[in-house]
Design a protein around this motif. Sequence first.
Motif: not given
Length: 399
Positions: A261-264, A178, A203-204, A59, A176, A61-62
């Motif tokens: 969108e992050e999904s942990l 990366a 954890y993507q 992911n 938060q 995003t971070r």
Amino acid sequence: MMTHKLFACAAAAVLLLGCMTGCSSDRQSSQDAIQNATDSTISGAYADIIERSLLSLGNTTRIRAAMDRAQNGNATIGFIGGSITEGMTAGGSDCYAACTYRYFQEHFAGNNQVQYVNAGLSGTSSVLGLLRAQKELFQYAPDVIFIEFAVNDAQDEEHRIAYESLVKSCLNQPQQPAVVLVFTMLKDGYSCQEQMTKIGEAYQLPMISVGDALNPEFQLGRMQWSEYSDDSSHPNKFGHQLVASMISNYLEKAAVQPPAEESLPQTPVYGDGYMGATLVDLSGVTSLGSFEPRSFSQLFDRGYAAKADGTAQPLSFTVTGKKLFLVYTAQNSADWGIAGVYVNDRLVSTVSANSKNGWGGPAVVLAYESDTPQEMHVQLSMLQEQESKQFQLLGVGIQ
């Protein structure tokens, strides 16, 4: 702060392409390659090697947010791992971490300065990495964290839990950050990549594999291990540049990916039971016994060494928690002995400083654990017939 341009990708391209054409007698030195390379030299088989290193983009995003913060003049890039991250063989200014930092500075920070934190420590696993993280990494609030323990961890439950606990602790930092997983390997092929990859997938996370990149070249005879490393584990200067090229390849790709969108995961892959474990200050020792205070390093500046004088009076201290970790010096020598660990007047474990894998560096053991936090009155004492042998307690971790 270092601001000169990083030529890791280009330098690696020139040298590796020379290896593949078999022109060893005419090959440029790595220093010449660094000076003469340009981005246009990256092509053909070299590009395939770099592409194979990227197991997962993860992911983005971070990392995109970290790049944005760098453009605004407020970013820190951090690394934690073993001796490869610390820079053994290549040196602190030429290790993959320093090369990656310079690349990030050059390409994503504009005229702003990025802060650099390297928490690599030789011979340490993710268990000790987790204990060190607060003091050596988290206090600097890094926006990007690279984790490298694939050749230092064991393929067992303790290290799987410690590694996942470290990954999750990094992700849970207030800024938060990366988190990027880097998997190195030994000459004999050893790596914990397989167990670590399962965590990265859940954890993507972006994952970069030196083994996936180089093993096909070794197997086909297009590259020799000696071109990557001067021993059985540590990349040489070129090897570090090559690893940095793999990371810069990831950064280049991530920079043009849209955030998602992050999904942990709600449940851990192996377990996160070591989260929150950290080193504690041992200045409150209640009795020295047959030990004497000693500073071993900047990190382990309040340790204790057995006097090795034939006495066995316990070193005593009190801590509170569920788990008790002891950090000690491990040596492959019969001159180093075995200590007993007593908690609330009960022998709970023993710790042997004489280890076949010992080399004088720090080792860590989970000496005691309970289901709930409790006050632990701890005593460390050399066992019978071990009183004249050496033992060094470097630090204590509590969770």
